[in-house]
Design a protein around this motif. Structure first.
Motif, PDB file in Angstrom:
ATOM      1  N   SER A   1      75.066 -14.507  41.272  1.00  0.00           N
ATOM      2  CA  SER A   1      76.254 -14.015  41.351  1.00  0.00           C
ATOM      3  C   SER A   1      76.704 -12.606  41.136  1.00  0.00           C
ATOM      4  N   LEU A   2      77.338 -11.927  41.608  1.00  0.00           N
ATOM      5  CA  LEU A   2      77.697 -10.681  41.217  1.00  0.00           C
ATOM      6  C   LEU A   2      78.777 -10.600  40.030  1.00  0.00           C
ATOM      7  N   ILE A   3      78.600  -9.750  39.049  1.00  0.00           N
ATOM      8  CA  ILE A   3      79.518  -9.877  37.936  1.00  0.00           C
ATOM      9  C   ILE A   3      80.224  -8.451  37.586  1.00  0.00           C
ATOM     10  N   PHE A   4      81.285  -8.391  37.438  1.00  0.00           N
ATOM     11  CA  PHE A   4      82.018  -7.186  36.993  1.00  0.00           C
ATOM     12  C   PHE A   4      82.555  -7.120  35.878  1.00  0.00           C
TER      13      PHE A   4
ATOM     14  N   VAL B   1      77.847 -11.564  28.183  1.00  0.00           N
ATOM     15  CA  VAL B   1      79.270 -11.889  28.110  1.00  0.00           C
ATOM     16  C   VAL B   1      79.681 -11.606  26.548  1.00  0.00           C
ATOM     17  N   LYS B   2      79.245 -11.570  25.462  1.00  0.00           N
ATOM     18  CA  LYS B   2      79.221 -11.031  24.072  1.00  0.00           C
ATOM     19  C   LYS B   2      79.299  -9.677  24.073  1.00  0.00           C
ATOM     20  N   GLN B   3      78.675  -8.981  24.799  1.00  0.00           N
ATOM     21  CA  GLN B   3      78.879  -7.645  24.864  1.00  0.00           C
ATOM     22  C   GLN B   3      80.082  -7.047  25.323  1.00  0.00           C
ATOM     23  N   TYR B   4      80.390  -7.602  26.537  1.00  0.00           N
ATOM     24  CA  TYR B   4      81.582  -7.199  27.443  1.00  0.00           C
ATOM     25  C   TYR B   4      82.550  -7.868  27.022  1.00  0.00           C
ATOM     26  N   ALA B   5      82.772  -9.080  26.958  1.00  0.00           N
ATOM     27  CA  ALA B   5      84.154  -9.681  26.800  1.00  0.00           C
ATOM     28  C   ALA B   5      84.278  -9.958  25.414  1.00  0.00           C
ATOM     29  N   TRP B   6      83.606 -10.121  24.438  1.00  0.00           N
ATOM     30  CA  TRP B   6      83.805 -10.193  23.105  1.00  0.00           C
ATOM     31  C   TRP B   6      83.599  -9.101  22.218  1.00  0.00           C
ATOM     32  N   ILE B   7      82.768  -7.909  22.384  1.00  0.00           N
ATOM     33  CA  ILE B   7      82.751  -6.757  21.493  1.00  0.00           C
ATOM     34  C   ILE B   7      83.534  -5.536  22.108  1.00  0.00           C
ATOM     35  N   GLU B   8      83.421  -5.283  23.570  1.00  0.00           N
ATOM     36  CA  GLU B   8      84.040  -4.251  24.142  1.00  0.00           C
ATOM     37  C   GLU B   8      85.396  -4.737  24.550  1.00  0.00           C
ATOM     38  N   HIS B   9      85.712  -5.897  24.698  1.00  0.00           N
ATOM     39  CA  HIS B   9      87.091  -6.556  24.977  1.00  0.00           C
ATOM     40  C   HIS B   9      87.471  -6.234  26.424  1.00  0.00           C
ATOM     41  N   ARG B  10      86.282  -6.554  27.366  1.00  0.00           N
ATOM     42  CA  ARG B  10      86.467  -6.379  28.697  1.00  0.00           C
ATOM     43  C   ARG B  10      86.653  -7.630  29.460  1.00  0.00           C
TER      44      ARG B  10
ATOM     45  N   ARG C   1      87.133 -14.686  33.763  1.00  0.00           N
ATOM     46  CA  ARG C   1      86.552 -14.816  32.395  1.00  0.00           C
ATOM     47  C   ARG C   1      87.571 -13.874  31.475  1.00  0.00           C
ATOM     48  N   PRO C   2      88.609 -14.197  30.973  1.00  0.00           N
ATOM     49  CA  PRO C   2      89.255 -13.130  29.894  1.00  0.00           C
ATOM     50  C   PRO C   2      88.280 -12.789  28.766  1.00  0.00           C
ATOM     51  N   SER C   3      88.721 -11.588  28.365  1.00  0.00           N
ATOM     52  CA  SER C   3      87.960 -11.203  27.298  1.00  0.00           C
ATOM     53  C   SER C   3      88.502 -11.732  26.001  1.00  0.00           C
ATOM     54  N   LEU C   4      87.985 -11.595  24.955  1.00  0.00           N
ATOM     55  CA  LEU C   4      88.550 -12.297  23.540  1.00  0.00           C
ATOM     56  C   LEU C   4      89.892 -11.788  23.546  1.00  0.00           C
TER      57      LEU C   4
ATOM     58  N   TYR D   1      87.813 -11.521  16.250  1.00  0.00           N
ATOM     59  CA  TYR D   1      87.801 -10.372  16.840  1.00  0.00           C
ATOM     60  C   TYR D   1      87.595  -9.237  15.878  1.00  0.00           C
ATOM     61  N   ARG D   2      88.157  -9.393  14.815  1.00  0.00           N
ATOM     62  CA  ARG D   2      87.931  -8.371  13.836  1.00  0.00           C
ATOM     63  C   ARG D   2      86.538  -8.208  13.511  1.00  0.00           C
ATOM     64  N   LEU D   3      85.827  -9.431  13.328  1.00  0.00           N
ATOM     65  CA  LEU D   3      84.478  -9.334  12.933  1.00  0.00           C
ATOM     66  C   LEU D   3      83.458  -8.890  14.042  1.00  0.00           C
ATOM     67  N   GLN D   4      83.802  -9.090  15.183  1.00  0.00           N
ATOM     68  CA  GLN D   4      83.146  -8.370  16.502  1.00  0.00           C
ATOM     69  C   GLN D   4      83.488  -6.989  16.734  1.00  0.00           C
ATOM     70  N   SER D   5      84.658  -6.576  16.250  1.00  0.00           N
ATOM     71  CA  SER D   5      84.958  -4.980  16.406  1.00  0.00           C
ATOM     72  C   SER D   5      84.579  -4.105  15.158  1.00  0.00           C
ATOM     73  N   ASP D   6      84.313  -4.913  13.882  1.00  0.00           N
ATOM     74  CA  ASP D   6      83.820  -4.082  12.698  1.00  0.00           C
ATOM     75  C   ASP D   6      83.092  -5.416  12.007  1.00  0.00           C
ATOM     76  N   PRO D   7      81.792  -5.353  12.105  1.00  0.00           N
ATOM     77  CA  PRO D   7      81.018  -6.320  11.314  1.00  0.00           C
ATOM     78  C   PRO D   7      80.573  -5.822   9.979  1.00  0.00           C
TER      79      PRO D   7
END
Length: 642
Positions: free
Chosen positions: A148-151, A223-232, A317-320, A375-381
């Motif tokens: 699968s191609l992921i964007f 997914v954690k990097q893009y959707a949960w941390i970078e909120h994409r 897949r929506p971001s956090l 969300y705050r935890l992922q943005s500022d751990p």
């Protein structure tokens, strides 16, 4: 008994020959090389895809984008496909050992070997490779079934991600339904290490200061990097590859372990190299030939979508952050405030404001509180231990409400990225200014502005790159450069009860204004400018209001000290009243406080009517006031996207 006594040694001998045949049967290397030459295998698209050959800049020869020495088995293999093919055959026949990989050539270059075996009509192990235990274990762990191609969508706050990103996902045949997080991701990125941030990273990425490498990761990490941390937000497109094509791609990934490529942020980037992987799977696609100058992830997705039957329907897949905003919008203002206070551990779980809610509403508030804290935890751990304990306590309180979540799933956007407008824009317009009428032409290689059709792009995000404006005066017939926007970024991040982001804008390049139109007795020369500042935005996808503080610097030979420094502010509204219409109203002022004297004030109304995915009618009506004069300025013209 005598007959068996005679036959037994003979049978033992024959069995030994059969068992050892792959190692002992002689192979005529010269005959194989001659056979390969007769078939022109070195010129075949599949061989050149496996070695990542491409045309030289002037088109006179070939070179590989790989820069790792051990990847080539011939001294001149990086530029000579025939020499590399002959050396590869020799390495397989002679059992050459690759020191850097600590295994034989036959076990290192699996895809190459299988290509040569198939095209030369040889037995499976005629060129070795029957004892590749590490490869077999690796292949069994992947158990590839589908690619699968992921964007992950654009993220203007990061120089490396402002155009989006692409990667591949390898779905396992052992994967159960809807468990794609347990798959593996194939990512190509700059080998920047701890240097992967800031302007230094952007500069090195643009100028080839890094090598690029393929990496294989558990998909949940990406997914954690893009959707949960970078909120994409993330889009997934299943690719309709045959089993043989999937096998070729996966075998080539094994060959790519530790291989480094020339990396350039605009050209030899993630999207370009993923196209090269698909060419290995299906060489006749010839996807990379379209991207000699630059490769933008959104464009490469549309290139793949243009191949009939190659790409399936996307999944969103929506971001956090997207999920949290969607859920918070379903609460009223008091409930959002309560959720924020619970997340901050300012309200106890037995507080009457919480216990007095209906069970469904109480569950919703607790869910939003937990997700907001996460969300705050992922943005500022920084406060991870305390926040994690409190998050668990919120989950425990939620678990005591025996009701399923009443939040509806986040709806996918109406337009997926593969259906969005192309990024190369050419615009022609009529310009009325100072009682004169002239013709304008603009050419922008990339990417998207706030008045372009927003479908498939990140709302509130603008990135213009190398946007060149030309003007022709019909009376004089003179063509001149009006301006050149080297880079223009605007990120409108809406604020609400839970989110308090800072918006920003940055604009730099060459322009004639401010010059003769702002400063008295000044020639209308081109000069360098840098302008931008922080801001705040409020609203939704369909209506955004914003304010910015601005700083401005102009360096122009026509200015009396050669420069002018200004400060000011702007405010505006961005509206999307219909799918076919975008509106922006803006006003602002700059006062020049150092260098040459002057001021510049403006008010503009800009609109674009979408005549189709790749065609629009744009007009702008504005009033400008300067130390020299005041007047109206109007433009109207067509925007075409390619």
């Amino acid at each position: 008994m005598m007959r068996w006594a005679v036959l037994a040694p003979l049978l033992v001998f024959v069995w030994g020959v059969v068992q050892a045949a792959p190692d002992r049967l002689p192979v005529d290397l010269a005959a194989l090389q001659a056979h390969a030459a007769e078939q022109n295998l070195a010129d075949s698209p599949q061989w050149q895809a496996l070695l990542h050959y491409e045309r030289d800049w002037l088109g006179e020869g070939l070179h590989s984008t790989v820069v790792t020495d051990w990847f080539f088995l011939a001294p001149d293999g990086r530029r000579d496909p025939a020499a590399e093919l002959n050396a590869t055959l020799a390495a397989f026949v002679n059992g050459r050992y690759i020191e850097d990989r600590e295994r034989s050539a036959a076990c290192t270059f699996i895809a190459r070997r299988r290509f040569l075996v198939a095209r030369l009509g040889l037995d499976e192990y005629a060129l070795g490779g029957e004892h590749c235990e590490k490869y077999q274990r690796w292949r069994e762990a992947l158990a590839p079934r589908q690619i699968s191609l992921i964007f992950p969508t654009a993220f203007p706050n990061s120089p490396s991600s402002m155009f989006g990103h692409t990667l591949l996902r390898i779905d396992s045949s052992r994967r159960a339904r809807n468990t794609e997080l347990l798959s593996y991701a194939v990512n190509f990125a700059a080998a920047a290490g701890d240097d992967a941030h800031g302007l230094a990273f952007a500069w090195k990425g643009l100028t080839g200061g890094y090598a690029g490498i393929f990496g294989l990761f558990p998909y949940y990490e990406k997914v954690k990097q893009y959707a949960w941390i970078e909120h994409r937000d993330v889009w997934a497109y299943p690719l309709q590859l045959s089993d043989a094509e999937t096998d070729r791609l996966v075998d080539h990934l094994w060959e790519m372990d530790g291989v480094r490529f020339a990396y350039f942020f605009l050209t030899k980037n993630c999207s370009y190299q993923l196209l090269s992987l698909l060419e290995v799977a299906r060489p006749e696609l010839a996807l990379t030939e379209q991207y000699s100058w630059y490769a933008i992830p959104a464009d490469t997705i549309r290139t793949i979508a243009d191949v009939p039957g190659l790409m399936g329907a996307p999944r969103f897949r929506p971001s956090l952050e997207t999920t949290l905003r969607w859920q918070a919008d379903q609460l009223d203002a008091q409930q959002r405030q309560l959720a924020r206070e619970i997340a901050a551990d300012e309200v106890a779980f037995d507080d009457p404001r919480l216990t007095g809610l209906s069970p469904d509403a109480r569950a919703e508030v607790l869910e939003v509180a937990h997700d907001y804290l996460y969300y705050r935890l992922q943005s500022d751990p920084a406060n991870a231990p305390a926040d994690a304990d409190h998050a668990n306590a919120i989950l425990m309180a939620r678990s005591r409400i025996a009701r399923p979540s009443s939040f509806a799933p986040v709806p996918a956007p109406m337009t997926s990225p593969d259906q969005a407008h192309r990024t190369l824009r050419v615009a022609t317009s009529a310009i009325y200014e100072g009682d004169d009428l002239s013709l304008g032409l603009r050419i922008r290689p990339a990417y998207h502005d706030l008045l372009d059709n927003p479908g498939g792009y990140t709302r509130g995000a603008q990135v213009n790159f190398l946007d060149l404006g030309l003007r022709v005066d019909p009376g004089e017939g003179e063509l001149r450069i009006d301006d050149l926007t080297v880079l223009n970024i605007m990120s409108l991040l809406p604020r609400n009860d839970l989110f308090k982001p800072i918006s920003f804008q940055l604009d730099t390049g060459l322009r004639r204004r401010p010059s003769a139109n702002v400063f008295d007795n000044v020639d209308n020369n081109l000069g360098y400018y840098l302008q931008g500042g922080p801001g705040l935005a409020w609203g939704s996808d369909d209506a955004l209001a914003y304010v910015f503080g601005l700083g401005s610097m102009d360096a122009n030979s026509a200015l009396s000290p050669g420069y002018a420094l200004g400060t000011g502010a702007s405010a505006g509204v961005l509206l999307h009243p219909a799918r076919w219409l975008q509106l922006k109203a803006e006003t602002g002022a700059l006062e020049y406080v150092a260098g040459d004297d002057g001021y510049y004030r403006w008010a503009r109304l800009t609109q674009q009517f979408n005549l189709g995915r790749d065609l629009g009618l744009r007009s702008e009506f504005g009033w400008e006031n300067t130390a020299v004069d005041s007047g109206l300025r109007a433009t109207i013209g067509l925007q075409a996207y390619f």
